[in-house]
Design a protein around this motif. Structure first.
Motif, PDB file in Angstrom:
ATOM      1  N   LEU A 183       0.860  -1.209   0.158  1.00 61.65           N
ATOM      2  CA  LEU A 183       0.096   0.159   0.094  1.00 61.65           C
ATOM      3  C   LEU A 183       1.016   1.171  -0.030  1.00 61.65           C
ATOM      4  CD1 LEU A 183      -2.906  -1.196   2.246  1.00 61.65           C
ATOM      5  CD2 LEU A 183      -2.577  -1.292   0.110  1.00 61.65           C
ATOM      6  N   THR A 184       1.956   1.165   0.414  1.00 54.33           N
ATOM      7  CA  THR A 184       2.756   2.448   0.506  1.00 54.33           C
ATOM      8  C   THR A 184       3.917   2.479  -0.748  1.00 54.33           C
ATOM      9  OG1 THR A 184       4.364   1.347   2.127  1.00 54.33           O
ATOM     10  CG2 THR A 184       2.727   2.468   3.122  1.00 54.33           C
ATOM     11  N   GLU A 437      -1.702  -7.286   3.368  1.00 57.52           N
ATOM     12  CA  GLU A 437      -0.616  -6.293   2.650  1.00 57.52           C
ATOM     13  C   GLU A 437       0.620  -7.035   2.689  1.00 57.52           C
ATOM     14  OE1 GLU A 437       1.453  -2.108   3.383  1.00 57.52           O
ATOM     15  OE2 GLU A 437      -0.379  -2.665   4.524  1.00 57.52           O
TER      16      GLU A 437
END
Length: 543
Positions: A183-184, A437
């Motif tokens: 996600l980052t 994730e």
């Protein structure tokens, strides 16, 4: 003229620094608070919630994979609603029906006067059968495709095929959830910093401002074969007190240490000295045992961690042999058992498994005036019980522990065999072992040999085709007591190195050396390259 005039002056060193990102919602995923400490729920809830969480992902992957196949296969919402002779696909949970697998009902019914047989090293046998189940029921999967697939109980899959006249589902292709997104954007490796081959750069040869982490597993304090000499060399290396300037420079780049389980050997009782008959009767009357356990292994472990904690942060996880709960997730050690080491605020007792998010220290980055984006890495760590249990389901060869660990990323689940053969907490509304994730670094301790791979998601399995592919560095950490190996990982480039410790007159684990080893004694500490591997295995994509 002095003989020391031409000697090089060692540089002034400072410890590399990283900080923990505490606002990560995954960091507390495996903590069991007072509201969750209940054992009144059925374990079937875990399977239902797992299927609910991953069904939509598998459905979208299956549609993308099979939408252009001739015959226009349709999704059947329930496994018991498939029609004979019609090409379709169903989604459900894999169940391996294996005669050699432990059965708790049989254990309860067994005559307790007869000792149970030892557990088999593998559960797999020619009599195994594979089922696919959902809320409606089960259907048996057959076909060469499913026989050759790497499957264990608890994996959520999509199966393409048709029902045979005898009521079985013949599979021609299988679909997995595939790797979860990262996600980052900080986690993506710049193209110029990506590795082609592992092991070409030792820490001192890489960017001097890069932060590294050290990982060790299986210190095995209290074992008869535990090597105090190797542990002392490990402490001196991490604290920068051993060997030459090069090793001190490389050690200064290590920002923290992770102890991935099995720090203590299984406890064996020690008989007390014979006591008079009167004292014996008095002890039995007061409910006292005539055996005791030596506190020496815990004290030795605490002393070693105290020496290291004075130099760097430490994260310690419980393992299979440690005095912690048997069920997963294991809860943190009580800090009080580590004496002086627990006084350091940077000494952390963690759950097993554990999500840990690390970032570069902004104060250090600004002081060095580095023109580069901030670094943030998400780590997923466990002490090896899930992988060890899954490996019992599969034939080896061709399967390896590294390939099974890689498959957990495709399955989006780190412990699918829980709660079938891996004991775990009876969760009611969640399954914390689902990998929502993809981490940047996936570390598993308690293994027999070292192994690593940079896993890359297949581009067609991701909706975000305009972004760099998802990547994860998976690492198998071997027992330090058996191999004398410390693993160091570069947080910026995901490079991995092994530091091997050996003592003259003693091999790893305290074993007696052979005549050949005696004639060629190893150096006290060796930084050796990783085994060579073809480029294709490093830039691997799921197919």
């Amino acid at each position: 003229m002095s003989a020391y005039a031409n000697m090089a002056v060692p540089p002034t060193l400072s410890r590399a620094s990283t900080v923990i990102v505490h606002d990560d919602p995954l960091s507390h995923s495996f903590e069991i608070g007072p509201s969750k400490k209940s054992y009144k729920f059925q374990y079937s809830n875990i399977y239902f919630i797992r299927l609910h969480l991953l069904r939509g992902t598998v459905e979208s992957q299956a549609h993308r994979k099979w939408m252009s196949i001739a015959g226009d296969p349709a999704l059947i919402p329930r496994v018991l609603e498939v029609e004979k002779g019609k090409l379709c696909y169903v989604i459900g949970t894999v169940y391996m029906d294996m005669p050699l697998k432990p059965n708790v009902i049989e254990d309860i019914a067994r005559d307790q006067s007869i000792a149970p047989p030892p557990p088999p090293p593998k559960y797999c046998s020619p009599e195994d059968s594979i089922m696919l189940e959902d809320e409606s029921g089960r259907i048996k999967l057959v076909g060469d495709c499913v026989k050759d697939a790497r499957l264990v109980t608890g994996v959520i899959i999509g199966a393409l095929g048709m029902e045979t006249p005898n009521g079985e589902f013949e599979v021609i292709d299988i679909c997995y959830p595939e790797m979860a997104p990262q996600l980052t954007e900080e986690n993506q490796i710049p193209e110029e910093n990506r590795m082609d081959v592992d092991g070409e750069d030792r820490p001192s040869d890489s960017n001097s401002s890069d932060e590294w982490i050290a990982v060790v597993s299986g210190l095995d304090f209290g074992s008869p074969s535990c090597s105090d000499g190797q542990v002392q060399l490990l402490i001196e290396y991490l604290t920068g007190e051993g060997n030459g300037v090069d090793d001190q420079v490389s050690a200064s780049q290590i920002s923290r240490l992770i102890v991935a389980g099995d720090s203590l050997a299984p406890v064996a009782p020690e008989s007390l000295e014979p006591t008079p008959a009167l004292d014996d009767k008095r002890a039995r009357r007061n409910g006292q045992e005539l055996t005791s356990f030596s506190p020496r292994p815990v004290l030795n472990l605490s002393a070693a961690l105290n020496d290291i904690a004075s130099s760097m942060p430490i994260h310690i996880l419980p393992g299979e042999s440690d005095p912690s709960g048997t069920i997963m997730p294991q809860q943190p050690f009580p800090r009080a058992m580590f004496n002086d080491a627990s006084r350091y605020s940077t000494f952390s007792c963690e759950t097993n498994p554990k999500y840990l998010t690390l970032a570069s220290d902004p104060e250090v980055e600004s002081s060095l005036k580095l023109a580069r984006p901030p670094m943030k890495r998400k780590l997923l760590i466990n002490s090896g019980q899930p992988l060890n249990d899954m490996f019992k389901y599969l034939q080896s060869p061709p399967n390896t522990r590294l390939s099974v660990l890689e498959s957990t990323l495709r399955w989006r689940h780190m412990a699918p065999t829980a709660p079938d053969t891996l004991w775990c907490h009876p969760y009611i509304g969640e399954d914390p072992f689902v990998i929502a994730e993809t981490p940047d670094i996936y570390i598993v301790g308690g293994q027999k040999k070292f192994g690593t791979k940079l896993v890359t998601a297949h581009p067609e399995s991701s909706k975000q085709k305009d972004k760099p592919p998802t990547r994860c560095r998976i690492i198998l950490v071997p027992s330090f007591a058996q191999t004398g190996t410390l693993i160091v990982v570069n947080l910026r480039t995901l490079a991995v190195r092994c530091v091997n410790f050996a003592v003259h007159g003693m091999t790893a684990g305290g074993k007696t050396e052979t005549a050949e080893e005696s004639a060629n004694p190893p150096s006290p500490m060796v930084m050796e390259p990783l085994p060579s591997a073809p480029r294709s295995s490093l830039d691997y994509g799921f197919h």
